[in-house]
Design a protein around this motif. Structure first.
Motif, short mmCIF file in Angstrom:
data_model
loop_
_atom_site.label_atom_id
_atom_site.label_comp_id
_atom_site.label_asym_id
_atom_site.label_seq_id
_atom_site.Cartn_x
_atom_site.Cartn_y
_atom_site.Cartn_z
N ILE A 184 24.45 48.91 6.43
CA ILE A 184 24.79 50.00 5.51
C ILE A 184 24.62 51.34 6.21
O ILE A 184 25.47 52.23 6.08
CB ILE A 184 23.92 49.91 4.23
CG1 ILE A 184 24.39 48.74 3.36
CG2 ILE A 184 23.97 51.22 3.44
CD1 ILE A 184 23.47 48.42 2.21
N ASN A 185 23.53 51.51 6.95
CA ASN A 185 23.32 52.75 7.69
C ASN A 185 24.41 52.97 8.73
O ASN A 185 24.92 54.08 8.89
CB ASN A 185 21.94 52.76 8.36
CG ASN A 185 20.82 52.98 7.37
OD1 ASN A 185 21.01 53.54 6.30
ND2 ASN A 185 19.64 52.52 7.71
N ARG A 186 24.77 51.90 9.43
CA ARG A 186 25.82 52.00 10.43
C ARG A 186 27.14 52.41 9.79
O ARG A 186 27.82 53.32 10.26
CB ARG A 186 25.99 50.67 11.17
CG ARG A 186 26.96 50.72 12.35
CD ARG A 186 27.18 49.34 12.94
NE ARG A 186 27.97 48.48 12.10
CZ ARG A 186 29.30 48.55 11.99
NH1 ARG A 186 29.98 49.43 12.66
NH2 ARG A 186 29.94 47.71 11.21
N LEU A 187 27.47 51.75 8.67
CA LEU A 187 28.72 52.07 7.98
C LEU A 187 28.67 53.48 7.37
O LEU A 187 29.68 54.19 7.36
CB LEU A 187 29.01 51.02 6.90
CG LEU A 187 29.36 49.63 7.43
CD1 LEU A 187 29.48 48.65 6.28
CD2 LEU A 187 30.61 49.64 8.26
N THR A 245 14.43 39.68 6.02
CA THR A 245 15.24 39.81 7.23
C THR A 245 16.68 40.13 6.86
O THR A 245 17.30 41.03 7.44
CB THR A 245 15.17 38.49 8.05
OG1 THR A 245 13.81 38.20 8.36
CG2 THR A 245 15.98 38.61 9.32
N THR A 246 17.21 39.42 5.87
CA THR A 246 18.59 39.66 5.42
C THR A 246 18.73 41.07 4.88
O THR A 246 19.70 41.78 5.18
CB THR A 246 18.98 38.63 4.34
OG1 THR A 246 18.80 37.30 4.85
CG2 THR A 246 20.41 38.81 3.91
N ILE A 247 17.76 41.50 4.09
CA ILE A 247 17.79 42.85 3.51
C ILE A 247 17.75 43.90 4.62
O ILE A 247 18.51 44.88 4.59
CB ILE A 247 16.63 43.05 2.51
CG1 ILE A 247 16.89 42.25 1.24
CG2 ILE A 247 16.41 44.52 2.20
CD1 ILE A 247 15.72 42.18 0.28
N ASN A 248 16.88 43.69 5.62
CA ASN A 248 16.81 44.65 6.73
C ASN A 248 18.12 44.70 7.50
O ASN A 248 18.58 45.79 7.87
CB ASN A 248 15.65 44.29 7.67
CG ASN A 248 14.29 44.64 7.08
OD1 ASN A 248 14.18 45.51 6.24
ND2 ASN A 248 13.27 43.94 7.51
N GLU A 249 18.73 43.53 7.73
CA GLU A 249 20.02 43.50 8.43
C GLU A 249 21.08 44.22 7.60
O GLU A 249 21.90 44.97 8.15
CB GLU A 249 20.45 42.06 8.70
CG GLU A 249 19.61 41.37 9.76
CD GLU A 249 19.92 39.89 9.88
OE1 GLU A 249 20.79 39.38 9.14
OE2 GLU A 249 19.28 39.24 10.72
N GLN A 250 21.07 44.01 6.29
CA GLN A 250 22.04 44.68 5.43
C GLN A 250 21.79 46.19 5.39
O GLN A 250 22.75 46.97 5.38
CB GLN A 250 21.99 44.09 4.02
CG GLN A 250 22.58 42.70 3.94
CD GLN A 250 22.45 42.07 2.57
OE1 GLN A 250 21.76 42.57 1.70
NE2 GLN A 250 23.13 40.96 2.37
N LYS A 251 20.54 46.60 5.40
CA LYS A 251 20.23 48.03 5.44
C LYS A 251 20.75 48.65 6.73
O LYS A 251 21.32 49.74 6.72
CB LYS A 251 18.72 48.27 5.32
CG LYS A 251 18.19 48.16 3.91
CD LYS A 251 16.70 48.46 3.88
CE LYS A 251 16.16 48.34 2.46
NZ LYS A 251 14.71 48.59 2.41
N LYS A 252 20.55 47.94 7.85
CA LYS A 252 21.05 48.45 9.13
C LYS A 252 22.57 48.56 9.09
O LYS A 252 23.14 49.56 9.56
CB LYS A 252 20.63 47.52 10.28
CG LYS A 252 19.17 47.62 10.63
CD LYS A 252 18.79 46.65 11.72
CE LYS A 252 17.30 46.70 12.02
NZ LYS A 252 16.91 45.69 13.02
#
Length: 195
Positions: free
Chosen positions: A101-104, A92-99
């Protein structure tokens, strides 16, 4: 327990009767046959009781082993469940961080595009002003009926003179000299003030 049941079936409920039963009296001829038969039956029953107790002990050992294995497997399952929960949290943390990162990354792309657009606009604007400045310099040279000069400082001085009304278009050389004298006096006063 089995011994008491056995003793009670033969009517030997007390410890004194047990001692008498296990020690039959010997007569001159030998042992009484009924006493010998009782001892034989008693030893057979003891052997059966021993076999039953051994079987019960084996059954209990098997049950203990089975329960121990189940307990260990439950411990393992608890650890696996705990690990799975940790893995789920990490995913879950990795998915949130990926999102994020994509946003940034998208934001950086937008900003880069905006910067490039601003650079292009600025370059166009600078080129436009350069062209205008060259045209103005040419026009000044044409109005003053002089050869085109490409020194920007000369045009700047002339522009300052015109803007400050020190320059007379008809008699431009005379007025330019006045302007140069005034500018020299101003510079001299500034120099004296700094001393």
């Amino acid at each position: 327990m089995y011994l008491l049941i056995f003793l009670n079936t033969f009517g030997l409920g007390t410890s004194l009767s047990l001692i008498l039963f296990l020690n039959p009296e010997k007569s001159i001829v030998g042992y009484n046959s009924s006493d010998v038969n009782k001892l034989i039956n008693y030893s057979k029953n003891l052997e059966q009781i021993n076999i039953m107790q051994n079987n019960e002990i084996k059954t209990n050992d098997i049950t203990i082993e089975k329960l121990t294995k189940e307990n260990e497997s439950f411990k393992d399952i608890k650890e696996i469940i705990k690990r799975n929960d940790i893995i789920k949290e990490q995913k879950t943390t990795i998915n949130e961080q990926k999102k994020e990162i994509n946003r940034l990354s998208n934001l950086v792309d937008i900003l880069n595009h905006n910067i490039e657009s601003l650079k292009t606009k600025l370059e166009r604007e600078v080129d436009k002003w350069k062209r205008i400045l060259k045209k103005v310099c040419k026009a000044i040279d044409k109005v003053l009926d002089r050869k085109p000069k490409y020194e920007l400082e000369d045009h700047e001085r002339l522009t300052d003179a015109i803007n400050l009304d020190y320059y007379d278009y008809k008699n431009h050389k005379k007025e330019l000299c006045k302007f140069q004298i005034i500018m020299a006096r101003c510079l001299l006063h500034r120099f004296q003030d700094t001393l």
